[in-house]
Design an enzyme around this catalytic site. Structure first.
Site, PDB file in Angstrom:
ATOM      1  N   GLY A  20     -17.979  -2.529   0.933  1.00  0.00           N
ATOM      2  CA  GLY A  20     -18.118  -2.474  -0.526  1.00  0.00           C
ATOM      3  C   GLY A  20     -16.870  -1.969  -1.215  1.00  0.00           C
ATOM      4  O   GLY A  20     -16.828  -1.901  -2.431  1.00  0.00           O
ATOM      5  N   GLY A  21     -15.863  -1.558  -0.439  1.00  0.00           N
ATOM      6  CA  GLY A  21     -14.597  -1.144  -1.035  1.00  0.00           C
ATOM      7  C   GLY A  21     -14.670   0.222  -1.674  1.00  0.00           C
ATOM      8  O   GLY A  21     -15.227   1.154  -1.094  1.00  0.00           O
ATOM      9  N   PHE A  22     -14.137   0.319  -2.895  1.00  0.00           N
ATOM     10  CA  PHE A  22     -14.000   1.632  -3.532  1.00  0.00           C
ATOM     11  C   PHE A  22     -15.351   2.256  -3.891  1.00  0.00           C
ATOM     12  O   PHE A  22     -15.455   3.455  -4.091  1.00  0.00           O
ATOM     13  CB  PHE A  22     -13.090   1.537  -4.760  1.00  0.00           C
ATOM     14  CG  PHE A  22     -11.683   1.166  -4.387  1.00  0.00           C
ATOM     15  CD1 PHE A  22     -10.832   2.115  -3.821  1.00  0.00           C
ATOM     16  CD2 PHE A  22     -11.207  -0.124  -4.545  1.00  0.00           C
ATOM     17  CE1 PHE A  22      -9.537   1.788  -3.439  1.00  0.00           C
ATOM     18  CE2 PHE A  22      -9.905  -0.473  -4.171  1.00  0.00           C
ATOM     19  CZ  PHE A  22      -9.082   0.490  -3.622  1.00  0.00           C
ATOM     20  N   TYR A  79       0.872  -1.177   0.000  1.00  0.00           N
ATOM     21  CA  TYR A  79       0.000   0.000   0.000  1.00  0.00           C
ATOM     22  C   TYR A  79       0.910   1.228   0.000  1.00  0.00           C
ATOM     23  O   TYR A  79       1.565   1.534   0.989  1.00  0.00           O
ATOM     24  CB  TYR A  79      -0.910   0.030   1.228  1.00  0.00           C
ATOM     25  CG  TYR A  79      -1.894  -1.117   1.325  1.00  0.00           C
ATOM     26  CD1 TYR A  79      -2.275  -1.844   0.198  1.00  0.00           C
ATOM     27  CD2 TYR A  79      -2.462  -1.466   2.548  1.00  0.00           C
ATOM     28  CE1 TYR A  79      -3.180  -2.884   0.290  1.00  0.00           C
ATOM     29  CE2 TYR A  79      -3.379  -2.505   2.643  1.00  0.00           C
ATOM     30  CZ  TYR A  79      -3.725  -3.220   1.517  1.00  0.00           C
ATOM     31  OH  TYR A  79      -4.621  -4.251   1.615  1.00  0.00           O
ATOM     32  N   PHE A 130     -13.153  -5.296   1.819  1.00  0.00           N
ATOM     33  CA  PHE A 130     -14.300  -4.573   1.255  1.00  0.00           C
ATOM     34  C   PHE A 130     -15.570  -4.825   2.087  1.00  0.00           C
ATOM     35  O   PHE A 130     -16.657  -5.048   1.518  1.00  0.00           O
ATOM     36  CB  PHE A 130     -14.552  -4.966  -0.207  1.00  0.00           C
ATOM     37  CG  PHE A 130     -13.474  -4.573  -1.178  1.00  0.00           C
ATOM     38  CD1 PHE A 130     -12.562  -3.574  -0.871  1.00  0.00           C
ATOM     39  CD2 PHE A 130     -13.373  -5.187  -2.418  1.00  0.00           C
ATOM     40  CE1 PHE A 130     -11.550  -3.202  -1.773  1.00  0.00           C
ATOM     41  CE2 PHE A 130     -12.385  -4.824  -3.336  1.00  0.00           C
ATOM     42  CZ  PHE A 130     -11.472  -3.837  -3.011  1.00  0.00           C
ATOM     43  N   PRO A 131     -15.499  -4.762   3.418  1.00  0.00           N
ATOM     44  CA  PRO A 131     -16.702  -5.006   4.236  1.00  0.00           C
ATOM     45  C   PRO A 131     -17.799  -3.971   3.978  1.00  0.00           C
ATOM     46  O   PRO A 131     -18.977  -4.235   4.203  1.00  0.00           O
ATOM     47  CB  PRO A 131     -16.184  -4.907   5.680  1.00  0.00           C
ATOM     48  CG  PRO A 131     -14.965  -4.038   5.578  1.00  0.00           C
ATOM     49  CD  PRO A 131     -14.339  -4.388   4.252  1.00  0.00           C
ATOM     50  N   PRO A 190     -18.700   2.196  -1.946  1.00  0.00           N
ATOM     51  CA  PRO A 190     -19.424   1.677  -0.783  1.00  0.00           C
ATOM     52  C   PRO A 190     -20.848   1.198  -1.103  1.00  0.00           C
ATOM     53  O   PRO A 190     -21.521   1.722  -1.997  1.00  0.00           O
ATOM     54  CB  PRO A 190     -19.404   2.852   0.189  1.00  0.00           C
ATOM     55  CG  PRO A 190     -18.109   3.553  -0.133  1.00  0.00           C
ATOM     56  CD  PRO A 190     -17.982   3.440  -1.635  1.00  0.00           C
ATOM     57  N   LEU A 191     -21.275   0.196  -0.370  1.00  0.00           N
ATOM     58  CA  LEU A 191     -22.558  -0.480  -0.581  1.00  0.00           C
ATOM     59  C   LEU A 191     -23.721   0.489  -0.638  1.00  0.00           C
ATOM     60  O   LEU A 191     -23.799   1.430   0.148  1.00  0.00           O
ATOM     61  CB  LEU A 191     -22.830  -1.424   0.596  1.00  0.00           C
ATOM     62  CG  LEU A 191     -21.952  -2.657   0.719  1.00  0.00           C
ATOM     63  CD1 LEU A 191     -22.130  -3.266   2.098  1.00  0.00           C
ATOM     64  CD2 LEU A 191     -22.344  -3.644  -0.365  1.00  0.00           C
TER      65      LEU A 191
END
Ligand SMILES: NC(=O)c1ccc[n+]([C@@H]2O[C@H](COP(=O)([O-])OP(=O)(O)OC[C@H]3O[C@@H](n4cnc5c(N)ncnc54)[C@H](OP(=O)(O)O)[C@@H]3O)[C@@H](O)[C@H]2O)c1
Length: 300
Positions: free
Chosen positions: A221-223, A68, A218-219, A225-226
């Protein structure tokens, strides 16, 4: 970290066969690097503050990687948190490198994996790494079958040398977990999973039976979001944010799930940590579970 903090961060979990016990709600540091997870953040002081605030709130499990930035996230962790408090568990991962074109390339030779361990040790300022995940690259949509014995064997050798305490896996299938377990104990698995992305439902159950941690990446949704109308509707009824509900659902989903939501914002960090205090009734759980019931994303 006191008892109250443990309670409000989802309770405690011990990685199997280890002396490492953490709160179930931790922190993922990937968002602290610059745009595209490359280079330094725009606001270095802000990034350092997020890390310090996480620890002040009781977080004792940080997920990171030397790829990273590269190196940036680990150097920020070192700068913000040294001397590390007793009990802090830093989990890192190997298996990729970041050339100047900012792409993600596999780095899986014995030499690259060994170099990766030394880079992590140097940048984090540690003599041994608590847990190293072997992150399998390839498979654009998720894990792809194929032997990982050679790479896990290299990590097991570094473990015998005392540079790595425990080994985990990332972006793997059940067969790859089983193969790795013939070489060395596996203490955690980190795969892509959230309310809407549920391909690992069976794997989570299998790992729970062995008390192996499942740590979704990605809890949120990652990049991107959900987003889901069901999630928003539940959140409104609970007077919570949709992303808090998404995290609370994961904590309820299985006792071996540990969370490492990522954020570069103190306000979001606080919001995410407060998610552990949300109680979800069986009816609400069923409603939320139906979002991924077909294994598909509603709007993501
Ligand atoms: N093993 C692997 O291959 C792999 C892959 C990806 C990630 N990871 C690890 O998993 C961790 C979690 O994944 P992630 O950080 O990529 O994705 P994530 O936790 O699902 O979501 C992070 C995104 O959500 C936003 N966000 C966070 N909290 C929010 C809130 N309360 N309200 C609104 N937006 C919010 C963040 O933006 P802001 O910064 O603006 O809050 C960021 O864009 C990473 O930090 C990393 O340590 C591992």
């Amino acid at each position: 970290m006191n008892d109250d903090q443990a309670r409000v961060l989802g309770g405690r979990f011990t990685f199997p066969g280890t002396a490492l016990t953490v709160n179930r709600l931790g922190y993922g540091a990937m968002q602290l690097a610059g745009p595209g997870v490359y280079g330094p953040p725009r606001d270095v002081e802000g990034a350092l503050s997020v890390l310090r605030e996480a620890l002040a709130a009781g977080v004792d499990h940080i997920d990171t990687s030397d790829f990273y930035g590269p190196h940036v996230t680990n150097q920020l962790i070192f700068r913000a948190l040294q001397p590390y408090p007793k009990g802090l568990v830093i989990v890192t991962k190997l298996g990729a490198r970041r050339p100047a074109d900012k792409s993600w390339q596999p780095a899986i030779s014995a030499q690259e994996l060994t170099q990766g361990v030394h880079d992590n040790l140097r940048n984090l300022g540690l003599e041994a790494l608590d847990i190293v995940n072997y992150r399998v690259m390839g498979g654009a949509l998720g894990p792809a079958e194929g032997s990982i014995a050679e790479q896990v064997g290299v990590l097991a050798k570094l473990q015998k040398q005392g540079l790595i305490r425990h080994i985990g896996l990332s972006n793997v299938t059940a067969a790859q977990v089983a193969e790795a377990q013939t070489i060395t104990p596996i203490v955690c698995v980190q795969n892509n999973y959230n309310l809407a992305h549920r391909e690992d439902d069976a794997l989570i159950e299998a790992l729970a039976r062995q008390q192996i941690a499942y740590v979704p990446f990605f809890p949120l949704g990652g990049f991107s979001p959900l987003q889901s109308s069901t999630l928003s509707s539940v959140a409104q009824r609970l007077s919570a944010s949709p992303l808090q509900v998404a995290l609370a659902w994961l904590l309820h989903r299985a006792p071996n799930i540990l969370l490492i939501p990522g954020t570069s914002s103190i306000a979001h960090l606080r919001e995410n940590l407060a998610a552990a205090q949300l109680a979800l009734s069986p009816q609400i759980l069923a409603e939320l579970t139906s979002i991924g019931g077909t294994g598909r994303r509603e709007k993501h």
